[in-house]
Design an enzyme around this catalytic site. Sequence first.
Site, PDB file in Angstrom:
ATOM      1  N   SER A  49      57.454  78.658  21.116  1.00 48.42           N
ATOM      2  CA  SER A  49      58.396  77.892  20.061  1.00 48.42           C
ATOM      3  C   SER A  49      57.712  77.607  18.549  1.00 48.42           C
ATOM      4  CB  SER A  49      58.937  76.696  20.520  1.00 48.42           C
ATOM      5  OG  SER A  49      57.693  75.879  21.025  1.00 48.42           O
ATOM      6  N   ASP A 357      60.917  67.205  16.372  1.00 47.09           N
ATOM      7  CA  ASP A 357      61.769  66.761  17.520  1.00 47.09           C
ATOM      8  C   ASP A 357      61.030  66.410  18.502  1.00 47.09           C
ATOM      9  OD1 ASP A 357      60.488  69.086  18.083  1.00 47.09           O
ATOM     10  OD2 ASP A 357      62.262  70.273  18.391  1.00 47.09           O
ATOM     11  N   HIS A 360      57.773  69.823  18.186  1.00 50.93           N
ATOM     12  CA  HIS A 360      57.567  71.001  17.323  1.00 50.93           C
ATOM     13  C   HIS A 360      57.356  70.140  15.855  1.00 50.93           C
ATOM     14  CE1 HIS A 360      60.288  72.793  20.033  1.00 50.93           C
ATOM     15  NE2 HIS A 360      59.300  73.649  20.315  1.00 50.93           N
TER      16      HIS A 360
END
Length: 391
Positions: A49, A357, A360
């Site tokens: 991610s 969040d 990240h």
Amino acid sequence: MESQCSFSRLSVVFRVVLVLIWVALAQSVEAKTDDRWCHFPAIFNFGDSNSDTGGLSAAFGQAPFPNGETYFHTPSGRFSDGRLVIDFIAEKLGLPHLSAYLDSLGSSFSHGANFATAGSTIRPQNTTISQSGYSPISLDVQFVQFSDFRSRTLSLRKKGHQLEKLLPKEDDFSKGLYTFDIGQNDLTAGYKLNLTTEQVKAYVPDVLNQFSKVVKGVYGLGGRSFWIHNTGPVGCLPYILDRFFVTTAQIDKYGCATPFNDVAQFFNSKLKSTVAQLRKDLPLAAITYVDVYSVKYTLISQAKKFGFENPLVACCGHGGKYNYNRFNKCGSKKIIKGKEIVTAKSCDDPTVKIIWDGTHFTEAANKLIFNHIVNGSYSDPLIPLEMSCHQ
């Protein structure tokens, strides 16, 4: 650990001087030759991610708004309010942002492709994404996708296919930059299985052996320039601090969980050794190891110095000490009195937040991280991004 990870004034000066010498030497020959500067026509990215520009969203559903709100002003497949480090890398090299390999709509691969998906690990996981959250598209799968992408691209170009304008040129595969940012999820996967820190460390060599196989596979298909990020300080992420039991004695003075950061540093030391061995095994490769751990830890531990506030509190989330709840993540919605309401909203000003969040980073943090690594001062060897085609 803190002494290793915080900025050492002497070491920073030393690094900067070396980089300036390198750049000065390169600039001194620039008028005579262009050979010192790399001209990467494409980027091929592998990862999780931290560099996913839409892979997981294409496969399992879009990362919801407010993801993307700052830069793209709409969900963009990225788990951030804006751009990721890989986006800044592309911009620095004068290339478009990378399209996700799995995204079939509106994508152009003329300047490379992104095989990363959020939740990816180096080693395949023995769970489904619904059970653990880990992507089934592990690094070995990403390599298979790349290999197929390359062979089909070359085949279509030989046939003069109408899609060739959306695909890389044949030489782009040998002249392109191959970026890797993966490994963080391999560490946390062990903790989710209730393994001890020592047990997690015990399987790191196998993880890196599989990583090495993929790099060698890319090399075998013509890849020559590699830009490899180590993993960040996972012990500073709200989702770790919220989910796993950590005693007060295991929290450092900046609020990070020492055991998790120790494991990340252990992984990074072994990764650096793996890269050193790859240089011996792949004599034509230029492999740059990038220490993003040090940059990220310094950013968090000296947040105020860089204009950030509450470094361990997520911008987009809901409730708790860290504004993070794994059952009510960024963009989550609920039906309240017949209306769909976003229950995990973003903060008023993401530009002063480091964590987006709980897992990240914000665009503002990603940009700062990129600005610190682009000149090569956190690289081994100490060369800037634009010269990373050189050994």
